[in-house]
Design a protein around this motif. Sequence first.
Motif, short mmCIF file in Angstrom:
data_model
loop_
_atom_site.label_atom_id
_atom_site.label_comp_id
_atom_site.label_asym_id
_atom_site.label_seq_id
_atom_site.Cartn_x
_atom_site.Cartn_y
_atom_site.Cartn_z
N LEU A 36 0.81 -1.21 0.00
CA LEU A 36 0.00 0.00 0.00
C LEU A 36 0.85 1.27 0.00
O LEU A 36 2.01 1.26 0.39
CB LEU A 36 -1.02 0.01 1.13
CG LEU A 36 -0.64 -0.22 2.57
CD1 LEU A 36 -0.01 1.00 3.19
CD2 LEU A 36 -1.91 -0.57 3.32
N GLU A 37 0.23 2.34 -0.49
CA GLU A 37 0.84 3.66 -0.48
C GLU A 37 0.04 4.51 0.51
O GLU A 37 -1.14 4.26 0.72
CB GLU A 37 0.73 4.34 -1.85
CG GLU A 37 1.28 3.54 -3.00
CD GLU A 37 2.78 3.71 -3.15
OE1 GLU A 37 3.31 4.71 -2.61
OE2 GLU A 37 3.41 2.83 -3.76
N GLU A 39 -1.34 8.33 1.17
CA GLU A 39 -1.51 9.64 0.55
C GLU A 39 -2.10 10.60 1.58
O GLU A 39 -2.93 10.22 2.41
CB GLU A 39 -2.42 9.55 -0.69
CG GLU A 39 -1.70 8.84 -1.84
CD GLU A 39 -2.48 8.83 -3.15
OE1 GLU A 39 -3.57 9.44 -3.22
OE2 GLU A 39 -1.98 8.19 -4.09
N ASN A 55 -8.54 3.68 -10.47
CA ASN A 55 -7.89 2.36 -10.37
C ASN A 55 -7.39 2.09 -8.97
O ASN A 55 -6.49 1.28 -8.78
CB ASN A 55 -6.73 2.28 -11.36
CG ASN A 55 -7.24 2.25 -12.78
OD1 ASN A 55 -7.99 1.36 -13.16
ND2 ASN A 55 -6.86 3.26 -13.55
N THR A 56 -7.98 2.79 -7.98
CA THR A 56 -7.47 2.65 -6.61
C THR A 56 -8.60 2.56 -5.59
O THR A 56 -9.69 3.09 -5.79
CB THR A 56 -6.59 3.87 -6.24
OG1 THR A 56 -7.22 5.06 -6.72
CG2 THR A 56 -5.20 3.75 -6.85
N PHE A 58 -9.33 3.03 -1.31
CA PHE A 58 -8.79 3.83 -0.20
C PHE A 58 -9.36 3.36 1.15
O PHE A 58 -10.54 3.05 1.24
CB PHE A 58 -9.20 5.29 -0.37
CG PHE A 58 -8.69 5.96 -1.62
CD1 PHE A 58 -7.59 6.82 -1.57
CD2 PHE A 58 -9.32 5.76 -2.84
CE1 PHE A 58 -7.12 7.45 -2.71
CE2 PHE A 58 -8.87 6.40 -3.99
CZ PHE A 58 -7.76 7.25 -3.93
N VAL A 115 -3.74 3.54 0.29
CA VAL A 115 -4.21 3.38 -1.09
C VAL A 115 -3.74 2.03 -1.64
O VAL A 115 -2.56 1.69 -1.55
CB VAL A 115 -3.66 4.52 -1.99
CG1 VAL A 115 -4.31 4.45 -3.37
CG2 VAL A 115 -3.91 5.87 -1.35
N VAL A 116 -4.70 1.28 -2.17
CA VAL A 116 -4.41 -0.04 -2.72
C VAL A 116 -4.76 0.01 -4.21
O VAL A 116 -5.85 0.46 -4.57
CB VAL A 116 -5.27 -1.12 -2.02
CG1 VAL A 116 -5.01 -2.50 -2.59
CG2 VAL A 116 -5.02 -1.10 -0.50
N ASP A 117 -3.85 -0.39 -5.09
CA ASP A 117 -4.16 -0.31 -6.53
C ASP A 117 -5.03 -1.49 -6.96
O ASP A 117 -5.27 -2.43 -6.20
CB ASP A 117 -2.90 -0.16 -7.38
CG ASP A 117 -2.03 -1.41 -7.38
OD1 ASP A 117 -2.52 -2.51 -7.10
OD2 ASP A 117 -0.82 -1.27 -7.67
N ARG A 118 -5.51 -1.42 -8.20
CA ARG A 118 -6.48 -2.40 -8.71
C ARG A 118 -5.99 -3.84 -8.59
O ARG A 118 -6.72 -4.72 -8.14
CB ARG A 118 -6.84 -2.08 -10.16
CG ARG A 118 -7.90 -2.97 -10.76
CD ARG A 118 -8.07 -2.70 -12.24
NE ARG A 118 -8.73 -1.42 -12.51
CZ ARG A 118 -10.04 -1.28 -12.63
NH1 ARG A 118 -10.84 -2.32 -12.48
NH2 ARG A 118 -10.59 -0.11 -12.89
#
Length: 152
Positions: A36-37, A39, A55-56, A58, A115-118
């Motif tokens: 995860l990122e 933001e 594409n994310t 949260f 944030v988790v991408d697709r």
Amino acid sequence: MRSTQARHAEYFSFLCSVSLLKDLPEEKLAKIVDCLEIEYFNKGEYIIREGEEGNTFFIIAKGEVSVTQSTEGFPEPQDIKTLGVGDYFGEKALISEDVRSANIIAKENDTQCLVVDRDNFNQMVGTYEELQSYLREYVEQLSISDEKRNAI
Ligand code: WNU
């Protein structure tokens, strides 16, 4: 500077407290933490804009956000709800393969989202039938409530 390990432990224990993820095994949660990122948003900043591609997914780690939506008969997007720590959003565009269906706006300075991408979202949800069907059902309900309030 805090160690990567301390950061990992902090987000791991936070994810354990998120109700959506309560049935996921620990190793799965640990993998999510790895990918995860984080933001950061200030008050009034748009995290998601309706109509945009998304594409994310949260999860709110700090602060609060407003959900607003363009509605027939109103010149401005209308407030739908407020979400806080442990709440999540952005699943609808991923699950329905559609554009973003509402605005998400930070209500406080230093609002923090994981944030988790697709791809990682699909891996997180895809392997757990219950989680997948829970979210699918929820997303269907959202479409119904959008229609009821005459969302554009
Ligand atoms: C609503 N209508 C629509 C919320 C968060 C998670 C769940 C509700 Cl499981 P997206 C915009 C996001 C959307 C949802 C969120 O806004 N949202 C809503 C509504 O009544 N969206 N259309 N309420 S908060 C919420 C249920 O996450 O996902 O990717 O972006 O379309």
